[in-house]
Scaffold this motif. Structure first.
Motif, PDB file in Angstrom:
ATOM      1  N   CYS A  66       0.841  -1.205   0.000  1.00 24.99           N
ATOM      2  CA  CYS A  66       0.000   0.000   0.000  1.00 24.99           C
ATOM      3  C   CYS A  66       0.867   1.242   0.000  1.00 24.99           C
ATOM      4  CB  CYS A  66      -0.964  -0.039   1.176  1.00 24.99           C
ATOM      5  SG  CYS A  66      -2.329   1.109   0.950  1.00 24.99           S
ATOM      6  N   ASP A  67       0.870   1.997   1.096  1.00 21.07           N
ATOM      7  CA  ASP A  67       1.602   3.264   1.106  1.00 21.07           C
ATOM      8  C   ASP A  67       3.070   3.090   1.486  1.00 21.07           C
ATOM      9  OD1 ASP A  67      -0.889   4.225   0.640  1.00 21.07           O
ATOM     10  OD2 ASP A  67      -1.194   5.103   2.617  1.00 21.07           O
ATOM     11  N   GLY A  74      -5.724   0.459   9.231  1.00 22.12           N
ATOM     12  CA  GLY A  74      -6.439   1.444   8.433  1.00 22.12           C
ATOM     13  C   GLY A  74      -7.178   0.812   7.269  1.00 22.12           C
ATOM     14  N   GLY A  75      -6.697  -0.347   6.831  1.00 20.36           N
ATOM     15  CA  GLY A  75      -7.297  -0.988   5.662  1.00 20.36           C
ATOM     16  C   GLY A  75      -7.945  -2.333   5.945  1.00 20.36           C
ATOM     17  N   THR A  87     -14.907  -6.555   8.656  1.00 22.22           N
ATOM     18  CA  THR A  87     -15.751  -5.381   8.616  1.00 22.22           C
ATOM     19  C   THR A  87     -16.598  -5.431   7.351  1.00 22.22           C
ATOM     20  OG1 THR A  87     -15.895  -2.984   8.595  1.00 22.22           O
ATOM     21  CG2 THR A  87     -13.974  -3.940   7.517  1.00 22.22           C
ATOM     22  N   ASP A 135     -17.892  -2.590   6.210  1.00 20.42           N
ATOM     23  CA  ASP A 135     -17.794  -1.280   5.557  1.00 20.42           C
ATOM     24  C   ASP A 135     -16.415  -0.673   5.804  1.00 20.42           C
ATOM     25  OD1 ASP A 135     -18.459  -0.321   8.307  1.00 20.42           O
ATOM     26  OD2 ASP A 135     -20.490  -0.876   7.743  1.00 20.42           O
ATOM     27  N   ASP A 136     -16.285   0.191   6.808  1.00 18.50           N
ATOM     28  CA  ASP A 136     -15.000   0.831   7.069  1.00 18.50           C
ATOM     29  C   ASP A 136     -14.121  -0.063   7.934  1.00 18.50           C
ATOM     30  OD1 ASP A 136     -16.462   2.854   5.949  1.00 18.50           O
ATOM     31  OD2 ASP A 136     -16.172   4.298   7.570  1.00 18.50           O
ATOM     32  N   GLU A 141      -9.700   3.239   9.725  1.00 21.82           N
ATOM     33  CA  GLU A 141     -10.317   4.234   8.844  1.00 21.82           C
ATOM     34  C   GLU A 141     -11.350   5.055   9.627  1.00 21.82           C
ATOM     35  OE1 GLU A 141     -12.069   2.371   5.423  1.00 21.82           O
ATOM     36  OE2 GLU A 141     -13.273   4.125   4.938  1.00 21.82           O
ATOM     37  N   ASP A 196      -9.505   7.584  11.679  1.00 25.48           N
ATOM     38  CA  ASP A 196      -9.000   8.666  10.829  1.00 25.48           C
ATOM     39  C   ASP A 196     -10.115   9.612  10.410  1.00 25.48           C
ATOM     40  OD1 ASP A 196      -6.308   8.169  10.820  1.00 25.48           O
ATOM     41  OD2 ASP A 196      -6.362   6.865   9.061  1.00 25.48           O
ATOM     42  N   LYS A 197     -11.259   9.023  10.046  1.00 30.71           N
ATOM     43  CA  LYS A 197     -12.341   9.856   9.539  1.00 30.71           C
ATOM     44  C   LYS A 197     -13.014  10.665  10.640  1.00 30.71           C
ATOM     45  CE  LYS A 197     -13.105   7.771   5.090  1.00 30.71           C
ATOM     46  NZ  LYS A 197     -13.930   6.935   4.211  1.00 30.71           N
ATOM     47  N   LYS A 200     -10.837  13.551  11.215  1.00 36.48           N
ATOM     48  CA  LYS A 200     -10.986  14.498  10.111  1.00 36.48           C
ATOM     49  C   LYS A 200     -12.273  15.318  10.277  1.00 36.48           C
ATOM     50  CE  LYS A 200     -10.551  15.887   5.694  1.00 36.48           C
ATOM     51  NZ  LYS A 200      -9.458  16.639   5.148  1.00 36.48           N
ATOM     52  N   ASP A 259       2.550  -1.628   8.943  1.00 38.65           N
ATOM     53  CA  ASP A 259       3.062  -2.354   7.782  1.00 38.65           C
ATOM     54  C   ASP A 259       4.589  -2.402   7.840  1.00 38.65           C
ATOM     55  OD1 ASP A 259       0.525  -2.747   6.946  1.00 38.65           O
ATOM     56  OD2 ASP A 259       0.625  -1.409   5.207  1.00 38.65           O
TER      57      ASP A 259
END
Lengths: 345, 136
Positions: free
Chosen positions: A9-10, A136-137, A156, A158-159, A163, A166-167, A170, A310
């Motif tokens: 991923c990132d 997060g994923g 899960t 959904d999220d 995540e 984080d949301k 935000k 990760d």
């Protein structure tokens, strides 16, 4: 010595492991000072970033481990699940090295890596146990019956848990990354200040919901709704109110996870729970899980933070275990976006 | 046109009505604040087209999920994408206007990257917990 790459991923990551569990190097690009030859601005979420950092990161790993490629006896790389473009960078680099040096190569599932990270620090984890991957994923629950023997029991709908953290951060303009910020603010608030309801998960739903599944989008919406109803423009939410709000959110998020954990452990009579992934760093989750374990005589394990996020060390571990069993991947192994390690039953 | 959903079933019904008008090659862009119900709406569309929505999860982290079926559904999320350069490395043009239906959450961030015929749907969460769907 096993050399391993992770780029699903990132994060770009490289590790060198002296099997079974002596880590000689474990570097993650975002936490490591790298000299990138061509410099410039590199898109954060792009496969190109993996390409820019993988060679210098690999070279630094060899230096840190104090070895040369001559000391490497096998190579591993994450091959799924993840972003294809990102996965391909680590996978292709690893395959090329292995082919060029005539070394055995193995592709590793990222989730299998998370499920096994604990073994790098503990040699007493009993089987079968419940493996919880929360990041997060990902938010998944597995019964781990032995090495390479996993059964997916829930996930899960959904999220992912991380995540949701984080949301919510935000939503309240608390900054990024949300997980640690919410954790810190929640410690200052009252977790019972606002009552958020737990999602109703029914087994027979035509939307494919299993009884151990979790959902975080309803909780996220409940927080958004609460803000809408209480954040009146001429009277912004006070710091204390925000602390109470995130404490209540976190309390509910942990409850959601603990509900599935306790159901699975009870139904399957498991002696231990292993929690991994970035959300395993959350202090409320750790406390709830540890307290619950003591109360129910269930052992709980949390890999250290550097092994929860990760990393390539977990890929090296899984790769080394497969290679020790004589399992290797073919040269035509490709990267795939999806790929659970167990079957949902 | 505007529709209002009071319950989850309402949201699924509105999604099913939209799904009935979609054909392979179409793109739907969903906008709305965090928690508005974008992923839930995709769940409803997928349920209507595939008969189940077992695999539907938020693609925020993965950036894209593929739901196999007839037609396949490509579920994108541009929430984490912060630049056009990042977006253009994803290779999503392979999936747009092809054999499947593309649904893009946060598509309004890069409208120039969406096909001209994209259906734009805005979801808003009201203070009483109901939702408005506009653009249906």
């Amino acid at each position: 010595m096993i050399l391993a790459f992770e780029s699903s991923c990132d994060e770009t990551a490289v590790a060198i492991l002296a099997p079974p569990r002596q880590l000689r190097a474990s570097l993650v690009a975002s936490q490591h000072e790298i000299h990138i030859p061509f410099g410039g601005v590199v898109p954060e979420l792009a496969a190109r970033r993996h390409m820019e950092v993988i060679v210098p990161l690999y070279q630094d790993a060899l230096v840190e481990a104090g070895i040369t490629l001559d000391d490497v006896t096998g190579i591993a790389a994450t091959c799924k699940p993840g972003l294809i473009g990102a996965l391909l960078v680590g996978l292709s680099f690893a395959k090329s090295l292995a082919m060029g040096r005539n070394l055995p190569f193995i592709g590793v599932n990222h989730i299998e890596g998370h499920l096994n990270a604990v073994h790098l620090e503990h040699d007493d984890v009993p089987y079968p146990h419940l493996g919880v991957v929360v990041s997060g994923g990902h938010t998944e629950f597995y019964i781990v019956k032995g090495f390479a023997d996993y059964q997916l029991l829930g996930a899960t709908r959904d999220d992912a848990a991380g995540e949701a953290f984080d949301k919510v951060a935000k939503l309240l303009n608390l900054g990024y990354p949300g997980g640690p910020i919410v954790d810190k603010r929640a410690a200052l608030g009252n977790p019972k200040a606002i009552r958020f309801s737990l999602p109703k998960m029914s087994e027979s739903s035509k939307f494919g919901i299993g009884k151990y599944d979790v959902s975080f989008s309803g909780l996220k919406t409940a927080v958004a709704l609460w803000v809408k109803q209480n954040d009146i423009t001429d009277q912004p939410l006070s710091a204390d109110t925000i602390n109470d709000l995130v404490a209540s959110f976190q309390y509910t998020a942990v409850e959601i996870l603990m509900r599935s954990v306790s159901q699975i452990v009870t139904d399957h009579n498991l002696p231990a729970v292993v929690v991994s992934g970035g959300v395993a760093a959350n202090s409320a989750l750790r406390k709830a899980m540890t307290d619950w374990g003591i109360q129910h005589n269930v052992r709980t394990y949390f890999p250290s933070m550097k092994l929860c996020v990760d990393n390539a060390a977990m890929i090296a571990y899984v790769g080394s275990q497969y290679l020790a069993r004589g399992v290797t991947s073919n040269w035509d192994l490709n990267a795939t976006a999806s790929g659970a390690v167990g079957i949902l039953t | 046109m505007k529709q209002t959903a009071t319950t989850l079933e309402d949201t699924y019904r509105i999604a099913a009505e939209l799904a009935a008008t979609l054909k392979p090659g179409d793109t739907v862009a969903l906008s709305g604040d965090l928690g508005a119900g974008k992923t839930t709406f995709v769940r409803g569309i997928t349920m209507a087209l595939h008969g189940h929505a077992k695999d539907v999860t938020s693609p925020t982290f993965t950036l894209m999920n593929i739901y196999e079926g007839t037609p396949p559904i490509y579920h994108f999320d541009w929430y984490r994408i912060d630049s056009l350069a990042s977006l253009q490395t994803l290779g999503m043009e392979e999936y747009l206007e092809g054999t499947g239906i593309a649904i893009v959450e946060w598509g309004e961030k890069f409208p120039q990257e969406l096909p001209a015929k994209t259906r734009h749907i805005r979801i808003s969460l009201n203070t009483d917990g109901t939702r408005h769907f506009s653009g249906i």
